[in-house]
Each structure stands twice: as structure tokens, then as C-alpha cells.
Design an enzyme around this catalytic site. Structure first.
Site, mmCIF file in Angstrom:
data_model
loop_
_atom_site.group_PDB
_atom_site.id
_atom_site.type_symbol
_atom_site.label_atom_id
_atom_site.label_comp_id
_atom_site.label_asym_id
_atom_site.label_seq_id
_atom_site.Cartn_x
_atom_site.Cartn_y
_atom_site.Cartn_z
ATOM 1 N N GLU B 90 18.833 0.626 0.518
ATOM 2 C CA GLU B 90 18.152 1.348 1.594
ATOM 3 C C GLU B 90 16.686 0.950 1.675
ATOM 4 O O GLU B 90 16.054 0.707 0.650
ATOM 5 C CB GLU B 90 18.199 2.857 1.309
ATOM 6 N N CYS B 103 9.186 1.812 2.464
ATOM 7 C CA CYS B 103 9.599 2.096 1.088
ATOM 8 C C CYS B 103 10.746 1.142 0.746
ATOM 9 O O CYS B 103 11.804 1.191 1.380
ATOM 10 C CB CYS B 103 10.057 3.559 1.002
ATOM 11 N N CYS B 110 20.997 1.915 -10.030
ATOM 12 C CA CYS B 110 19.920 2.136 -11.000
ATOM 13 C C CYS B 110 20.540 2.466 -12.358
ATOM 14 O O CYS B 110 21.616 3.044 -12.431
ATOM 15 C CB CYS B 110 19.031 3.297 -10.545
ATOM 16 N N CYS B 114 18.533 9.434 -13.971
ATOM 17 C CA CYS B 114 17.789 10.694 -13.801
ATOM 18 C C CYS B 114 18.709 11.755 -13.166
ATOM 19 O O CYS B 114 19.494 11.445 -12.269
ATOM 20 C CB CYS B 114 16.551 10.474 -12.932
ATOM 21 N N CYS B 117 18.749 12.304 -9.217
ATOM 22 C CA CYS B 117 18.741 11.115 -8.351
ATOM 23 C C CYS B 117 20.142 10.709 -7.899
ATOM 24 O O CYS B 117 21.073 10.636 -8.696
ATOM 25 C CB CYS B 117 18.089 9.961 -9.103
ATOM 26 N N CYS B 328 16.758 9.466 -1.551
ATOM 27 C CA CYS B 328 17.048 8.061 -1.786
ATOM 28 C C CYS B 328 18.439 7.901 -2.395
ATOM 29 O O CYS B 328 18.770 8.544 -3.370
ATOM 30 C CB CYS B 328 15.997 7.516 -2.745
#
Lengths: 217, 340
Positions: B90, B103, B110, B114, B117, B328
Site C-alpha cells: 500500500e 507514505c 512485516c 506488533c 498492526c 496500514c
């Protein structure tokens, strides 16, 4: 924060399963089971973090790793033999045991910190669930089995064995009857496993503040 | 075929050398790649026809168009780009008066895990190359308008340090996009060795995801705390000079009854003592099955005022694009589900 670097001579290196290695060097520092060290080939070069895989009082520090073909370090590391040298940082990290009952959940080489805890005598009221793709990859099976007995479950996603749960760790956790709500849950392995397992535990009523996650990166 | 877009000047010099082109061809290529809307090697008309044919044997420009775009009523846009892994990344475009911020993502998925997230739930499929990072700036409609860039999209930028540094070199070099590093912010959860290298090699601003001043709480939110605790991150930051030119900021997502109390304000003030910084408070955009909740607006405002009163410049980041999956990783996850 400056991590002390020191040169270590490998006392052994062994391919314990295809693409999975165990290396060792003499221990000359104190650490807590669950901690990691940084390993590099050169003093100034890139370093990667690995969980220590040996007991706190043992003479050797052991590291369990699998070769990442596209990686920088492990394809070089696996070419080393006894007598070769590596650069190592001091121990760090807070993925540490305590006396509370706990479920240790690992995938692949993520079992390393739990083996360190076991070898440090910290296995009382602990249960291990280890996930792997192939049966030959349940590293340290004999010791885990001997010490933990019924408190040790293997989950194999690609091969059958009557003594082994067929499927991934996450599938096992979804079908297991009860998850104790007063346990701590230690997760270690690839990010996918850690995140998915954490979601399952939370969905099954485990408070997230009882889940302690260690990620590999 | 290897992409040219995303190569530094020294890499383009190697390309020129291998192709038997004169040394100045590297600058000519950089000019076409980073200063002009170049679609193909054939567009590089100040290279000889023979040179272009030689380049085309092994190279392509290597830019990719977006596969989907959503636009919010507030003007924010989310672009989706396909990746080699079949998954999506994204890119957000956020207009605000004269400021046009993009951004960018740095990884497909990832590894950091976290708790709050959505990207982490996709797992990790790989790092983006410098070209793939820069493509997100060049291949959006607003490419010419961009004033600011934040590395805060999918992935942990400092877990892909080489490509991030390379992209920053291309963005800030005179032969590249010639952008001021003061208009670029790189975010991290605090991977200390990589953060140190970033601070040494780049002049871009640094943003650190803080989210709780307490070790135990932060550990539950961010597993990285196990290995690189906040105190050590802050100690490293204290050893750098963040003067008027270069800025360090701390991102703080507000979770109801977790990290939004007066006690947290006091501890933040204590922890950040001696660091010239600002704090950005961020409303939590809930993700599916999360055990976390969003702080109320009044709590966030009060938290901000308390910090400001204690001398820490604190702002509340305006929530943007809430009607287009603002958190996100949400949009790309939805796209993945659709694909399946």
C-alpha cells in the site's frame, strides 16, 4: 549502547537436519536462558541475532540456525568448520523464564530458547508444543521427551506419525480442549506463526498480557 | 531483465561500463530515470540508438503501475501495487493544504509482530528493492506534487536498511530526485544497530514508535522490546545531535485504558528528558479481532495538553482516509481476501 564484540573459535559445527545447523564455542560469559547473541563473520560486517540454545551453566554456547539461501550470514556460516572464527556480541534480551506455569510454543528453530531453559533446569510446570514440517526436524526430541514426558507435543505439518499431531501448531491450538487461563504463553519462531498463534490464544480467551512473543527477524 | 529504476549513480556507472558506454552515460540515465517521466529505454534519446539497443538486451526501466486505488472523501488516496510474491503493498497519498505527503511501504508484510498492526497478520514475504520503494512515488497520479515523504507504510524500514538507504540516496542526490532530506521521515520500532547506521548515513528525520514508556506494557504491544528495549533506543538517540535541522519524533498510538493515563504522561516526560523531540499522538484504527480499543477524543486531547504543559511538543495526528481502510495493511489484506 555499545555491544561488546569478541572473537570466538568454533568448537564444533554440525548439520543436524537438511539445512539446519548447530554450532558451538566455549562459553566465557554469563547469560540467562532465552537471551540472544549477535553473530557476524567479520568484526565490522552485518550481524544477526540468534537465541542461545545451551544451558546457563554449560561450558559451550550453542546456536541453532537454519540456512536462509538468500540471506547474507547463514550461507557463509554453514561453510565454517571446527577451529574457524566468528564474531559474537554479548547476550541481550528479555524473553526470560520465571517460576509461573507456562506453555512454550515454538516453530522450527524457535525451539532454541526453550531448549536453553530446559538445559538450565527451568522446565518445571512447563509444557512445550513444537511445530515442524518434517519429523526429522524435531531437534532435541529425546531430551524434551525424556524430561517433559506428556508435557511435550509435536505437531508435524507434512508427515504422519501416530505419536505426533498431524498439522501446524496453530491447528493444534484451535482443537485442543482447554487452554489454562492462568498460564503464561511463550511464543518463538517465524513472525507468521507468532502472530497467528497470538490471535488464536486471544480468541480463546487468553489475556494478551500473558502472551510473551519473541520474533525472528 | 533487470530494472534500471532504483539504481544509484555508481550502479548506473557500472551498467554503462558493462555496456561499453561512455562514463557520462550514467548521468544521462539518472536524468531520464529520476527527473523525467521516462517509460522506456527508447525514451532516453540523448543516448545513441546503439547504446539503447545494448541496454535493452539486459535492462528495462522497471516501473510498475498501481493495480487499484481508493480515494477518501477527505482527498486521501490509497494505492495498491502488486509484488513479485503475488501479494500487495500500500502507498498512501495524504494532501493537506500545500503539503502533499506520500507514505511508502518498504516490505511485503512485516516480521515485527506488533499487536496493533494489520500488516503483521499477512506474515512476511520479502523486502522491497530501492526501485520498488521509489516506484510508489513515481507511479502515482500526484507524483509531481509530492512535498513530503514518510517511510511509515507496510513493513519495518530499518529491517530493510540497504534498500531504504539506497532509496534515500536516490531521493536526495542532485543526480536523483534532488529532494531535501528534511522533507523525509523514516520510521522505526527501534532496531538499534540499523537505527545507528541510518543516523550515520542519512540526514532524513527519524520517527520512533514508542506506544508505551513502560517495559512490560511495550513488550506486550511490540515484541521488539524483548531485544531492543526502549531505554537503550533512547540512550542511542541521546548520543546524536538532533538540532534545529534534523528532527526526532515519537509515534504514540492511543489505546483506551492501556497507555492513555496521567501516569503514562509522567513516565513519558521522565523517559524523554534531555531529548529535543516531539510526540505525535495517533488514534488507533481498530483492526479485526484486536483486544485493543481506541482512546476517546477527550482523553487524547487531555493527554496532549498534559504533555505540552510538561514541555514536550505534542500533536494529534489527524485521522485521514477513515472511509478507505485507513489502518496500514487493511486494504491490502482485503485485496488478498478478494483474490483468494
Amino acid at each position: 549502547m555499545q555491544q561488546q564484540l569478541s572473537k570466538k573459535t568454533l568448537s564444533f559445527t554440525d548439520e543436524i537436519a537438511e539445512g539446519v545447523y548447530l554450532l558451538g564455542f566455549e562459553r566465557d560469559f554469563e547469560f540467562k536462558a532465552g537471551q540472544v547473541i549477535g553473530i557476524g563473520m567479520e568484526k565490522e560486517g552485518p550481524r544477526r541475532l540468534y537465541s542461545i540454545c545451551s544451558g546457563e551453566r554449560e561450558h559451550e554456547i550453542m546456536i541453532l540456525y537454519n540456512v536462509v539461501e538468500e540471506g547474507y550470514l547463514t550461507p557463509r556460516l554453514c561453510d565454517l568448520t571446527e577451529g574457524d572464527e566468528i564474531w559474537v556480541t554479548g547476550p541481550r534480551g528479555e524473553f526470560l523464564y520465571d517460576s509461573a506455569p507456562a506453555l512454550w510454543i515454538a516453530s522450527g528453530t524457535g525451539v532454541a530458547p526453550f531448549y536453553s531453559m530446559l538445559r538450565s533446569g527451568q522446565h518445571e510446570n512447563k509444557t512445550l508444543i513444537h511445530g515442524e514440517r518434517y519429523l526429522e526436524r524435531f531437534y532435541f526430541y529425546n531430551e524434551f521427551s525424556e524430561t517433559l514426558g506428556e508435557q511435550y507435543t509435536r505437531c508435524c505439518s507434512a508427515e504422519d506419525d501416530p505419536a505426533v499431531f498431524r498439522g501446524r501448531v496453530t491447528a493444534y491450538l484451535q482443537q485442543v480442549a482447554a487452554l489454562p487461563s492462568d498460564f503464561k504463553y511463550y511464543l518463538c519462531g517465524r513472525a507468521e506463526m507468532v502472530v497467528e498463534t497470538r490471535d488464536i490464544l486471544i480468541a480463546r480467551g487468553i489475556p494478551y498480557n500473558q502472551i510473551i512473543s519473541e520474533i525472528y527477524f | 531483465m533487470e530494472p534500471l529504476f532504483g539504481k544509484t549513480l555508481s550502479e548506473l556507472s557500472e551498467v554503462a561500463d558493462e555496456a561499453g558506454l561512455p562514463a557520462f552515460a550514467a548521468n544521462q540515465m539518472a536524468d531520464w530515470l529520476y527527473k523525467k517521466p521516462t517509460g522506456s529505454i527508447d525514451d532516453m534519446t540523448n543516448l545513441s540508438k546503439k547504446a539503447r539497443e545494448t541496454l535493452k538486451e539486459n535492462y528495462t526501466i522497471g516501473m510498475a503501475a498501481c493495480v487499484n486505488m481508493q480515494e477518501s472523501t477527505d482527498g486521501t488516496k490509497k494505492y495498491l501495487f502488486n509484488t513479485k510474491t503475488g501479494k500487495f503493498i500500500e502507498t498512501a497519498y495524504i494532501p493537506d493544504k500545500d503539503r502533499h505527503t506520500v507514505c511508502v511501504s518498504t516490505q511485503v508484510g512485516c516480521k515485527m509482530g506488533c499487536l496493533f498492526c494489520m500488516t503483521g497478520k499477512q506474515g512476511f514475504q520479502g523486502n522491497l528493492s530501492a526501485g520498488e520503494i521509489l516506484n510508489q512515488l513515481r507511479s502515482i497520479e500526484e507524483s509531481e506534487k509530492i512535498t513530503n515523504i514518510v517511510y511509515m507504510g507496510m513493513g519495518e524500514p530499518l529491517d530493510n536498511l540497504d534498500a531504504v538507504l539506497k532509496s534515500l540516496e536516490i531521493l536526495t542526490a542532485d543526480w536523483g530526485f534532488a529532494m531535501s532530506p528534511r522533507r523525509i521521515t523514516v520510521s522505526t520500532i527501534g532496531i538499534i544497530p540499523a537505527m545507528k547506521e541510518f543516523l550515520e548515513k542519512s540526514e532524513a528525520h527519524l520517527a520512533v514508535s514508542l506506544h508505551s514508556p513502560y517495559d512490560e506494557e511495550r513488550k506486550q504491544l511490540m515484541p521488539i522490546q524483548q531485544v531492543y528495549p526502549l531505554d537503550e533506543v533512547l540512550s542511542e538517540i541521546r548520543s546524536w545531535d538532533f538540532g534545529r535541522q534534523r528532527r526526532v519524533s515519537f509515534e504514540y498510538i492511543m489505546f483506551k485504558d492501556l497507555n492513555d493515563t496521567p501516569m503514562h504522561v509522567r513516565e513519558l516526560v521522565k523517559k524523554l528528558d534531555g531529548i529535543r523531540c516531539r510526540i505525535n499522538l495517533i488514534r488507533f484504527h481498530p483492526i479485526p479481532d484486536t483486544p485493543l480499543d481506541t482512546s476517546t477524543d477527550s482523553t487524547i486531547r487531555e493527554f496532549k495538553e498534559n504533555l505540552n504543559n510538561q514541555g514536550i511538543v505534542t500533536t494529534i495526528r489527524a485521522s485521514r482516509g477513515e472511509d478507505i481502510y485507513a489502518a496500514c495493511g487493511l486494504l491490502s489484506t482485503k485485496e488478498l481476501v478478494n483474490k483468494k
